[in-house]
Design a protein around this motif. Sequence first.
Motif, short mmCIF file in Angstrom:
data_model
loop_
_atom_site.label_atom_id
_atom_site.label_comp_id
_atom_site.label_asym_id
_atom_site.label_seq_id
_atom_site.Cartn_x
_atom_site.Cartn_y
_atom_site.Cartn_z
N TYR A 380 -35.77 31.82 -81.52
CA TYR A 380 -34.80 31.20 -80.62
C TYR A 380 -33.72 30.45 -81.40
CZ TYR A 380 -37.59 32.54 -76.62
OH TYR A 380 -38.24 33.29 -75.67
N MET A 381 -34.05 30.00 -82.62
CA MET A 381 -33.01 29.41 -83.47
C MET A 381 -31.94 30.44 -83.82
SD MET A 381 -35.10 26.97 -86.12
CE MET A 381 -36.21 25.68 -85.54
N LYS A 382 -32.39 31.65 -84.08
CA LYS A 382 -31.44 32.72 -84.38
C LYS A 382 -30.55 33.01 -83.17
CE LYS A 382 -34.41 34.97 -87.84
NZ LYS A 382 -35.21 36.18 -88.16
N LYS A 383 -31.15 32.94 -81.98
CA LYS A 383 -30.35 33.13 -80.76
C LYS A 383 -29.35 31.99 -80.59
CE LYS A 383 -33.31 35.99 -77.81
NZ LYS A 383 -32.23 36.88 -77.33
N LEU A 384 -29.82 30.77 -80.92
CA LEU A 384 -28.93 29.62 -80.85
C LEU A 384 -27.73 29.81 -81.77
CD1 LEU A 384 -31.00 26.30 -80.81
CD2 LEU A 384 -29.37 27.11 -79.12
N LYS A 385 -28.01 30.27 -82.96
CA LYS A 385 -26.94 30.48 -83.94
C LYS A 385 -25.87 31.42 -83.38
CE LYS A 385 -26.14 32.50 -88.52
NZ LYS A 385 -26.77 33.25 -89.64
N LYS A 386 -26.30 32.51 -82.77
CA LYS A 386 -25.34 33.48 -82.21
C LYS A 386 -24.52 32.86 -81.07
CE LYS A 386 -27.97 37.66 -83.35
NZ LYS A 386 -28.69 38.84 -82.79
N LEU A 387 -25.19 32.06 -80.24
CA LEU A 387 -24.47 31.45 -79.12
C LEU A 387 -23.46 30.41 -79.61
CD1 LEU A 387 -27.31 31.02 -76.45
CD2 LEU A 387 -25.42 32.63 -76.42
N TYR A 388 -23.86 29.61 -80.59
CA TYR A 388 -22.92 28.62 -81.14
C TYR A 388 -21.72 29.32 -81.79
CZ TYR A 388 -25.61 24.32 -80.41
OH TYR A 388 -26.22 23.23 -79.85
N GLU A 389 -21.99 30.42 -82.48
CA GLU A 389 -20.89 31.17 -83.10
C GLU A 389 -20.00 31.80 -82.03
OE1 GLU A 389 -22.99 33.90 -85.58
OE2 GLU A 389 -23.06 32.53 -87.31
N LEU A 390 -20.63 32.28 -80.96
CA LEU A 390 -19.86 32.85 -79.85
C LEU A 390 -18.91 31.82 -79.25
CD1 LEU A 390 -19.42 35.23 -77.81
CD2 LEU A 390 -21.24 34.22 -76.44
N MET A 391 -19.37 30.57 -79.22
CA MET A 391 -18.56 29.49 -78.65
C MET A 391 -17.72 28.79 -79.71
SD MET A 391 -21.54 27.96 -76.16
CE MET A 391 -20.51 26.62 -75.57
N ASP A 392 -17.68 29.39 -80.93
CA ASP A 392 -16.88 28.85 -82.04
C ASP A 392 -17.32 27.42 -82.38
OD1 ASP A 392 -15.00 29.04 -84.03
OD2 ASP A 392 -13.35 28.31 -82.78
N GLN A 393 -18.65 27.22 -82.43
CA GLN A 393 -19.20 25.91 -82.73
C GLN A 393 -20.27 26.02 -83.82
OE1 GLN A 393 -20.63 24.14 -79.08
NE2 GLN A 393 -18.62 24.18 -78.11
N ARG A 394 -19.98 26.81 -84.84
CA ARG A 394 -20.95 27.02 -85.92
C ARG A 394 -21.32 25.70 -86.60
NH1 ARG A 394 -23.00 31.00 -89.47
NH2 ARG A 394 -24.55 29.85 -90.69
N GLU A 395 -20.38 24.79 -86.73
CA GLU A 395 -20.65 23.51 -87.40
C GLU A 395 -21.70 22.70 -86.65
OE1 GLU A 395 -20.73 20.78 -90.25
OE2 GLU A 395 -19.69 22.72 -90.34
N ARG A 396 -21.65 22.75 -85.32
CA ARG A 396 -22.65 22.04 -84.53
C ARG A 396 -24.04 22.60 -84.78
NH1 ARG A 396 -21.46 20.87 -78.37
NH2 ARG A 396 -23.43 19.77 -78.78
N PHE A 397 -24.12 23.92 -84.92
CA PHE A 397 -25.42 24.53 -85.22
C PHE A 397 -25.92 24.07 -86.59
CE2 PHE A 397 -27.87 28.01 -87.21
CZ PHE A 397 -28.95 28.02 -86.32
#
Length: 423
Positions: A380-397
């Motif tokens: 689920y962390m990997k899924k989180l990473k994809k969602l944060y990247e999708l929302m252009d929030q990689r830094e938050r991840f």
Amino acid sequence: MLNLKPYDNYEIDDLESDILDLYKKIAASNYLKDVQISELVNQTIDKLLMQSYEPLSFVDKALMIMNGLLSLGIKFTTYDSFERRFEQFLSILGNRVNGILEEQQCELSLEEKQAITEAFVLLYTRYMDVGSSSWAEMLAKWFIQNEQEQWVHSYYSYFKQLHEKHNASFHLSMITSLLALICQDGVGSLTYLRTHKQRLAANDLYFHFTLLNHRQEWDTMQRWFDLFSTSWNGAFGSLQPFYHTLERKKSKSSNFSSQLNKWMTRPALASYKDLSASLEESERNLLFNKVQESLNDQLAYPPIQNLWTQILQYERRWDVAIDYFLNKEHLPFQLSEEKQQLLAGLEKQVPSETIRIYHQFIVRLVEKKTRSHYSEAVFYMKKLKKLYELMDQRERFNQYITLFNQTYKTYRALIQEMKTIDE
């Protein structure tokens, strides 16, 4: 006092001869059939349309003709003798006026609507004691047409004062009651009607029921039928269509209840789709709510959980799906295929809300403290990473992972599993 538009000094140089000619034909001693009166109206309409294509100009001249015709009937004491003729002519022409105003509704300014209303109110009050029903019908249709307008409330206040001043006359009570209903004062509306309950006929409530039908207030409509129809001896008159509508709805509701109860005994997605597809949107919402209420008590059983998630996916009820995963999915380990499909739908439709779900899943899995649960948490962390990247929030991840490492730094097996996040 409202600033009512005066029609006393109307400029009718071009209409005076037409009004006199119409009056002579209507008040003539020879017999006039209904079709002949209708033809007189059609001729009048055609002539007005030839003079002006402007809708408000047509309305203004039509009101001048109606006012002038009735004034002559009263002046020469012929109205009572030929009341049927006068009222039929006024009613047909009045209906045409209301029809044109309905067509122009979206084009009318607030000032134009107020001017029209004041003209209608003036003409209604002028002939209130004559017994002519045409002005009341035009006014009722116009008020219903503008039921959403805030300015209607000021006319309700005005008519309440008028009602007291004229000792609660029957026709005035009908208009005031209708205005009360338009302004969501149901108790006040019934109060005005009960004053005349003994003489109240079904046809007198036509505009009230038209409004209730337009608002789809079926329960209120049924209560009113129960309250007033006992003295009508089954003679519903112009309310017959509304009565049939209620009967059809009751029959449909009974059939719906029967189908729903049958579905509850053997719930399945296919039969739910069949039942849902046969319903109107409001009934589909009712079906969904009833099914939700029933299945909520059975969500401890995996087959019911899977069925519920399938229904949520089918109905695209992402809001309810989010609530389900956050509050009812306490074992997010190796979720069923149905639940995974619903989560995939949430990822596409509401990624920000899905992030909340995955954060919660990860905590619940890590707290199990087994290697297999750690592996699922990293999934689920990997899924989180994809969602944060999708929302252009990689830094938050990245910040989340840093904080997570600090919180669970003693969980060596977990830290080891987390090294695969970027693979």
